[in-house]
Write an enzyme that holds these catalytic residues in place. Structure first.
Site, PDB file in Angstrom:
ATOM      1  NE  ARG A  55       0.131   1.269   3.594  1.00 50.81           N
ATOM      2  CZ  ARG A  55       1.355   2.104   3.659  1.00 50.81           C
ATOM      3  NH1 ARG A  55       2.564   2.056   3.582  1.00 50.81           N
ATOM      4  NH2 ARG A  55       1.171   3.125   3.731  1.00 50.81           N
ATOM      5  N   GLY A  56       0.098   2.343  -0.002  1.00 51.63           N
ATOM      6  CA  GLY A  56       0.420   3.400  -0.367  1.00 51.63           C
ATOM      7  C   GLY A  56       1.286   3.838  -1.893  1.00 51.63           C
ATOM      8  NE  ARG A  89      -6.537   0.532  -1.799  1.00 54.14           N
ATOM      9  CZ  ARG A  89      -6.156   0.756  -0.939  1.00 54.14           C
ATOM     10  NH1 ARG A  89      -4.290   0.576   0.006  1.00 54.14           N
ATOM     11  NH2 ARG A  89      -6.711   1.367   0.047  1.00 54.14           N
ATOM     12  CD  GLN A 183      -2.735   2.090   6.970  1.00 58.00           C
ATOM     13  OE1 GLN A 183      -3.433   1.816   8.486  1.00 58.00           O
ATOM     14  NE2 GLN A 183      -3.972   1.579   5.861  1.00 58.00           N
ATOM     15  CG  ASP A 224      -3.750   7.840  -1.359  1.00 59.72           C
ATOM     16  OD1 ASP A 224      -2.736   6.739  -1.379  1.00 59.72           O
ATOM     17  OD2 ASP A 224      -3.562   7.742  -0.189  1.00 59.72           O
ATOM     18  CG  ASN A 234      -2.547  11.307   2.909  1.00 63.00           C
ATOM     19  OD1 ASN A 234      -1.988  10.388   1.572  1.00 63.00           O
ATOM     20  ND2 ASN A 234      -2.318  11.551   4.672  1.00 63.00           N
ATOM     21  CE  LYS A 235      -5.147   4.771   4.708  1.00 65.07           C
ATOM     22  NZ  LYS A 235      -5.564   3.519   4.016  1.00 65.07           N
TER      23      LYS A 235
END
Length: 339
Positions: A55-56, A89, A183, A224, A234-235
């Site tokens: 991920r990332g 994704r 995370q 992202d 972002n998250k």
């Protein structure tokens, strides 16, 4: 990145390509153990991205590039391989940058390696520029994992911290746990520990407490996808941290390579937001934490408006949201990014 395996310090990438297949550190198993997964087909690549073995945003892009090169080597139907991987994704823009790059370069393994090398070099430049923003004894907040695991090495948000630590600036990092997949506490804290960078894991709801007490000097996060106007995804939880930072007069920086900027969209309203399985919210380590009968909602990302961003740290330098036109000009002169 530095990794301590059975007392021996080694250098390991988050993702790499071999004759056997695409190798990935299975990030779901960290920090308890380092386990390597080998993807041998495009289906394995989709599994790796969708189920978050990797991920990332930058690391997802590199995985896609390697995966498409492998698919061609395996004589797979490339149209189907591209379609499957592109649906793995939806939010991370690097995924689509990598797919386009590989398509335009005939899915050659050499192209995949060039793509990976470019991302690696750019993350290092982010660290060099971002280090200029970090003073001695700085106390830094970060959210989720934007380190080497999210790229290949160095990281985006963590790259400036690595440079600052190397220069002996005596930094301290507040690591948001980053629910629901943790995370921050599982991955970012592990990376900082491997590098010997002083840090503390905090509950997601504690950031405002430390900001108000004056214990945080700046915040650096990854991204992202970044829209033309500087809105960024972002998250989940990033938006509230940015609002709190502005309320408390704390600089809020976003570290990301050019591959994360989507100049095809005007604002963050156009960024697709992935909503993941509700069980990630309702369960923790297979133990249900919500009442039976209760449902959950689980958006993986949120969008932070540009007014909360102090500046973007990129491989081209540091840009305020209103100056992204200058960055776009720099990207247009960059043959790798002009894809």
């Amino acid at each position: 990145m530095k990794v301590n395996i059975d007392g021996e310090v080694k250098t390991l990438f988050a993702v790499w390509m071999t004759d056997e297949g695409v190798k990935l550190i299975d990030q779901r198993k960290l920090p308890e153990k380092i386990e390597i997964f080998t993807a041998r087909s495009s289906d394995d690549i989709v599994h790796s991205i969708k189920d978050m073995l990797v991920r990332g945003a930058p690391a997802i892009g590199v995985t896609a590039a390697y995966g498409l090169a492998m698919a061609k080597k395996n004589d797979e139907d490339m149209n189907k391989a591209v379609e499957k991987i592109s649906k793995s994704r939806p939010t991370a823009y690097d995924l689509f940058k990598a797919i386009k790059y590989m398509t335009e370069n005939n899915f050659e393994p050499s192209a995949a390696q060039r793509y990976a090398n470019e991302i690696l070099g750019r993350s290092k430049k982010i660290g060099e520029y971002g280090n200029e923003l970090i003073g001695k004894n700085s106390r830094i907040l970060t959210h989720c994992n934007a380190g080497a695991l999210a790229v290949l090495d160095w990281g985006t948000a963590l790259s400036p911290m690595r440079f600052a630590h190397k220069e002996g600036k005596n930094i301290f990092v507040f690591v948001d746990e980053t629910r629901p997949r943790l995370q921050g506490s599982k991955l970012t804290a592990w990376e900082l520990g491997q590098e010997g960078i002083d840090h503390a894991i905090i509950a997601d709801n504690a950031a405002g407490y430390f900001m108000k007490k004056g214990e945080i000097d700046l915040a650096i996060v990854g991204a992202d996808r970044i829209a033309s106007n500087g809105d960024f995804a972002n998250k989940i939880g990033t938006y509230e941290k940015a609002v709190l930072a502005k309320e408390n007069g704390i600089p809020f920086y976003v570290a990301a390579p050019g591959s994360t900027f989507d100049f095809n969209i005007k604002t963050g309203d156009e960024i697709p937001i992935e909503e993941r399985n509700q069980d990630e919210v309702l369960f923790l380590n297979e133990n249900r934490i919500g009442p039976v009968g209760s449902n959950g909602r689980n958006p993986a990302f949120d969008v932070t408006p540009n007014k909360y961003v102090t500046a973007f740290i990129t491989e081209y330098g540091i840009f305020k949201p209103g100056d992204l036109g200058s960055m776009r000009q720099a990207m247009n002169k960059d043959l790798f990014m002009k894809i």
